[in-house]
Design an enzyme around this catalytic site. Structure first.
Site, PDB file in Angstrom:
ATOM      1  N   ASP A 158      42.142  85.893  90.071  1.00  0.00           N
ATOM      2  CA  ASP A 158      43.040  84.777  89.727  1.00  0.00           C
ATOM      3  C   ASP A 158      42.476  83.437  90.181  1.00  0.00           C
ATOM      4  OD1 ASP A 158      43.306  84.964  92.465  1.00  0.00           O
ATOM      5  OD2 ASP A 158      45.501  85.034  92.471  1.00  0.00           O
ATOM      6  N   ASN A 190      47.120  83.644  42.497  1.00  0.00           N
ATOM      7  CA  ASN A 190      46.294  84.801  42.852  1.00  0.00           C
ATOM      8  C   ASN A 190      47.110  86.041  43.158  1.00  0.00           C
ATOM      9  OD1 ASN A 190      47.259  83.342  45.082  1.00  0.00           O
ATOM     10  ND2 ASN A 190      45.727  84.221  46.430  1.00  0.00           N
ATOM     11  N   LEU A 236      38.878  91.450  92.372  1.00  0.00           N
ATOM     12  CA  LEU A 236      40.195  92.034  92.636  1.00  0.00           C
ATOM     13  C   LEU A 236      41.212  91.482  91.643  1.00  0.00           C
ATOM     14  CD1 LEU A 236      40.240  91.879  96.538  1.00  0.00           C
ATOM     15  CD2 LEU A 236      39.108  93.504  94.990  1.00  0.00           C
ATOM     16  N   ARG A 291      55.094  85.375  90.231  1.00  0.00           N
ATOM     17  CA  ARG A 291      55.517  83.982  90.048  1.00  0.00           C
ATOM     18  C   ARG A 291      55.169  83.401  88.680  1.00  0.00           C
ATOM     19  NH1 ARG A 291      53.088  81.515  95.378  1.00  0.00           N
ATOM     20  NH2 ARG A 291      51.998  83.519  95.422  1.00  0.00           N
ATOM     21  N   LYS A 313      41.764  79.426  50.744  1.00  0.00           N
ATOM     22  CA  LYS A 313      41.843  80.711  51.443  1.00  0.00           C
ATOM     23  C   LYS A 313      40.858  81.680  50.821  1.00  0.00           C
ATOM     24  CE  LYS A 313      43.762  84.346  50.497  1.00  0.00           C
ATOM     25  NZ  LYS A 313      44.596  85.430  49.988  1.00  0.00           N
ATOM     26  N   GLN A 366      43.463 100.750  90.864  1.00  0.00           N
ATOM     27  CA  GLN A 366      44.246 100.771  92.103  1.00  0.00           C
ATOM     28  C   GLN A 366      45.704 100.932  91.668  1.00  0.00           C
ATOM     29  OE1 GLN A 366      44.927  97.072  94.144  1.00  0.00           O
ATOM     30  NE2 GLN A 366      44.970  98.037  96.158  1.00  0.00           N
ATOM     31  N   ARG A 406      42.020  78.133  55.349  1.00  0.00           N
ATOM     32  CA  ARG A 406      42.388  79.406  55.985  1.00  0.00           C
ATOM     33  C   ARG A 406      41.180  80.346  56.030  1.00  0.00           C
ATOM     34  NH1 ARG A 406      47.127  80.959  52.371  1.00  0.00           N
ATOM     35  NH2 ARG A 406      47.039  82.895  53.590  1.00  0.00           N
TER      36      ARG A 406
HETATM   37  C1  UD1 Z   1      44.223  86.790 100.536  1.00  0.00           C
HETATM   38  C2  UD1 Z   1      43.568  86.838 101.912  1.00  0.00           C
HETATM   39  C3  UD1 Z   1      43.736  85.484 102.602  1.00  0.00           C
HETATM   40  C4  UD1 Z   1      43.147  84.403 101.739  1.00  0.00           C
HETATM   41  C5  UD1 Z   1      43.773  84.430 100.347  1.00  0.00           C
HETATM   42  C6  UD1 Z   1      43.050  83.470  99.445  1.00  0.00           C
HETATM   43  C7  UD1 Z   1      43.803  89.134 102.684  1.00  0.00           C
HETATM   44  C8  UD1 Z   1      44.544  90.039 103.579  1.00  0.00           C
HETATM   45  N1  UD1 Z   1      44.190  87.856 102.681  1.00  0.00           N
HETATM   46  O1  UD1 Z   1      45.606  86.602 100.772  1.00  0.00           O
HETATM   47  O2  UD1 Z   1      43.101  85.503 103.860  1.00  0.00           O
HETATM   48  O3  UD1 Z   1      43.365  83.138 102.334  1.00  0.00           O
HETATM   49  O4  UD1 Z   1      43.642  85.745  99.774  1.00  0.00           O
HETATM   50  O5  UD1 Z   1      43.703  83.379  98.217  1.00  0.00           O
HETATM   51  O6  UD1 Z   1      42.903  89.551 101.999  1.00  0.00           O
HETATM   52  N2  UD1 Z   1      44.903  92.326  95.065  1.00  0.00           N
HETATM   53  C9  UD1 Z   1      44.693  93.576  94.545  1.00  0.00           C
HETATM   54  N3  UD1 Z   1      45.295  94.646  95.123  1.00  0.00           N
HETATM   55  C10 UD1 Z   1      46.085  94.530  96.195  1.00  0.00           C
HETATM   56  C11 UD1 Z   1      46.320  93.248  96.735  1.00  0.00           C
HETATM   57  C12 UD1 Z   1      45.698  92.153  96.146  1.00  0.00           C
HETATM   58  O7  UD1 Z   1      43.967  93.733  93.558  1.00  0.00           O
HETATM   59  O8  UD1 Z   1      46.583  95.559  96.664  1.00  0.00           O
HETATM   60  C13 UD1 Z   1      44.263  91.187  94.435  1.00  0.00           C
HETATM   61  C14 UD1 Z   1      45.256  90.201  93.840  1.00  0.00           C
HETATM   62  O9  UD1 Z   1      45.538  90.529  92.502  1.00  0.00           O
HETATM   63  C15 UD1 Z   1      44.508  88.890  93.987  1.00  0.00           C
HETATM   64  C16 UD1 Z   1      43.649  89.098  95.232  1.00  0.00           C
HETATM   65  O10 UD1 Z   1      43.567  90.476  95.417  1.00  0.00           O
HETATM   66  O11 UD1 Z   1      43.649  88.650  92.889  1.00  0.00           O
HETATM   67  C17 UD1 Z   1      44.245  88.418  96.457  1.00  0.00           C
HETATM   68  O12 UD1 Z   1      45.477  89.036  96.750  1.00  0.00           O
HETATM   69  P1  UD1 Z   1      46.717  88.226  97.289  1.00  0.00           P
HETATM   70  O13 UD1 Z   1      47.862  89.140  97.425  1.00  0.00           O
HETATM   71  O14 UD1 Z   1      46.927  87.006  96.477  1.00  0.00           O
HETATM   72  O15 UD1 Z   1      46.199  87.849  98.741  1.00  0.00           O
HETATM   73  P2  UD1 Z   1      46.769  86.760  99.672  1.00  0.00           P
HETATM   74  O16 UD1 Z   1      47.955  87.288 100.372  1.00  0.00           O
HETATM   75  O17 UD1 Z   1      46.924  85.486  98.952  1.00  0.00           O
HETATM   76 CA    CA Z   2      46.769  84.757  96.735  1.00  0.00          CA
END
Ligand code: UD1
Ligand code: CA
Length: 452
Positions: free
Chosen positions: A101, A384, A7, A14, A349, A71, A331
């Site tokens: 991440d 050169n 994901l 942030r 170079k 998405q 270089r």
């Molecule tokens: C999520 C979990 C939480 C967990 C935490 C761990 C859910 C509802 N919650 O929360 O239980 O403890 O991760 O870090 O799943 N992302 C998408 N599309 C979206 C939303 C998120 O791609 O629509 C991706 C984000 O880029 C990220 C990951 O999903 O890489 C997690 O999303 P994030 O919004 O950070 O979830 P949390 O609220 O932290």
């Molecule tokens: Ca998160």
């Protein structure tokens, strides 16, 4: 065999960056790049990244190492996985869900979670961790027998639930059919109005399916990066892993906390890396080299027994036994032979330098082909560039180039030629010739007295 879905559609506000969070780098590799690598190392037969925010930039950075699903609106982790439905349906069996991440996840942990999932006969397994400070994370709610009941998000949790210190890492192993089925039943009834992937666990349990939790031992692996401070913390951990790996392979690293070695670097045994060295991805270093303090190597190929001090080498090759530095700048597109000396304040170079040649001090050699055992005096310059075009300089074997010589290219020098100090060479020099190309000295007797 399994597949993984990563994901990576979120924005990462942030980070305060124009760049999507997931392509910020740790040790030279994007955050999501590390997750893809861990999946592949664990044996994933295919990997898909769900991208959204600045999707094109993310795809361009990651390249064709994985498949993609888009998405376009970020409506939650469950919604993100829904975008990968075709991919998940196409690959029956275990599907691992990871976060783009969370770069510190290892292949070993992915494999252990899959083994646990399989041996327990689970339909879903969530990877969890026990944290002293669980603030912000989803909590694992268990029944009196220790079975997983559900995951509650921090924002949705009661005071009692917030006391739970087992958290959801956001990583899971699912059986693909069960996942697809549960995704279809998700609703956005929660504090954030999102489709929570976490709700799939409760759905599966209500269907009488098996859900379990695999608790991780090293909490660093689930660290998610949200800001630059966490980026630094992750890089520090990753850098230590990389440096330790090289040390285990027989490389000495002095003051390793000051040494930055990116991913995809090879270093031979008995090589010594000094403090404040930076080695970028794509660099290969042979055995028994000394990479002295303050050196930066970027896509450099360094053969065995090379000694480099306080120098910069970019996209070039340095052959065995050669000495570089201090303060040399090599270089791109140079090939430097064996037992060469590239000394202080020398810039090279796009040049080929033959074996045994000495370029000891204060010299610029660009767009040149230099033979073997040539000796350059101090202050040699290849001119050169005529303001419009670049030209090559060719110098044969065993030439002696006097100090402060200029080669106005294009120009060719045959083998065994000598050039007098202070010459400006504008015409070719045949082999075995002594060339003197400077005004003859005139001494005017008693000139100082006559001046008055
Ligand atoms: C999520 C979990 C939480 C967990 C935490 C761990 C859910 C509802 N919650 O929360 O239980 O403890 O991760 O870090 O799943 N992302 C998408 N599309 C979206 C939303 C998120 O791609 O629509 C991706 C984000 O880029 C990220 C990951 O999903 O890489 C997690 O999303 P994030 O919004 O950070 O979830 P949390 O609220 O932290
Ligand atoms: Ca998160």
């Amino acid at each position: 065999m399994f597949t993984s879905v990563i994901l990576a559609a979120g924005m990462g506000t942030r980070m305060k960056s124009e760049m999507p969070k997931v392509i910020h780098r740790v040790c030279g590799k994007s955050l999501t790049g590390w997750v893809i690598d861990a999946s592949k190392k664990a044996g994933a037969k295919s990997v898909l990244a769900v991208v959204g925010h600045k999707a094109d930039m993310v795809k361009e950075t990651l390249g064709d190492v994985c498949e993609y699903a888009l998405q376009s609106e970020q409506k939650g982790t469950g919604h993100a996985v829904m975008q990968a439905a075709d991919f998940i349906k196409a690959h029956k069996g275990a599907v691992v869900i990871l976060n783009g991440d969370t770069p510190l996840i290892t292949a070993d942990t992915i494999n252990k979670a899959i083994s646990y999932h399989t041996s327990e006969g689970n339909n879903a397994t969530v990877i969890t961790a026990i944290l002293d400070d669980a603030m912000g994370y989803g909590r694992i709610v268990r029944d009196e027998n220790g079975g997983v009941l559900r995951i509650v998000e921090h924002k949705d949790a009661s005071d009692e639930e917030r006391k739970i210190n087992e958290i959801n890492s956001g990583m899971y192993v699912f059986d693909s059919d069960s996942l697809i089925d549960a995704l279809g039943k998700l609703t956005p009834n929660n504090a954030q109005g999102e489709y929570y992937l976490t709700d799939t666990l409760e759905i599966l349990l209500s269907q009488g399916k098996r859900v379990g939790a695999y608790a991780i031992s090293d909490n660093d692996e689930i660290r998610g990066i949200n800001d630059r401070v966490q980026l630094w913390e992750a890089e520090r951990i990753m850098q230590e892993r990389i440096n330790r790996m090289h040390m285990k392979n027989g490389v000495t690293i002095r003051l390793p906390e000051t040494v930055l070695i990116e991913s995809d670097v090879e270093i031979g045994s008995d090589t010594v890396i000094g403090p404040n060295v930076e080695i970028k991805a794509g660099t290969r270093i042979g055995k028994n080299c000394v990479i002295g303090e303050g050196t930066r190597l970027d896509k450099a190929i360094i053969r065995d027994n090379v000694d480099i001090l306080k120098s910069v080498i970019l996209s070039s090759q340095i052959d065995e036994g050669t000495h570089v530095g201090p303060f040399a700048y090599v270089r791109p597109d140079c090939s430097v032979g064996k037992d060469v000396k590239v000394g202080d304040f020398v810039e090279l170079k796009n040049s080929n330098i033959g074996d045994g040649t000495k370029i000891s001090h204060l010299t610029y050699i660009g767009d040149s082909d230099v033979g073997k055992a040539v000796n350059f005096g101090c202050g040699t310059v290849t001119c050169n560039y005529d303001g419009k075009h670049k030209y090559r300089t060719t110098i044969g074997d065993n030439c002696f180039v006097g100090c402060n010589t200029n080669f106005v290219s294009p120009v060719k020098v045959g083998d065994n030629a000598y050039i007098a100090a202070g010459s400006t060479i504008t015409e070719d020099i045949p082999s075995k010739t002594l060339s003197i190309a400077r005004a003859r000295q005139v001494n005017k007797d008693n000139w100082t007295d006559k001046r008055k």
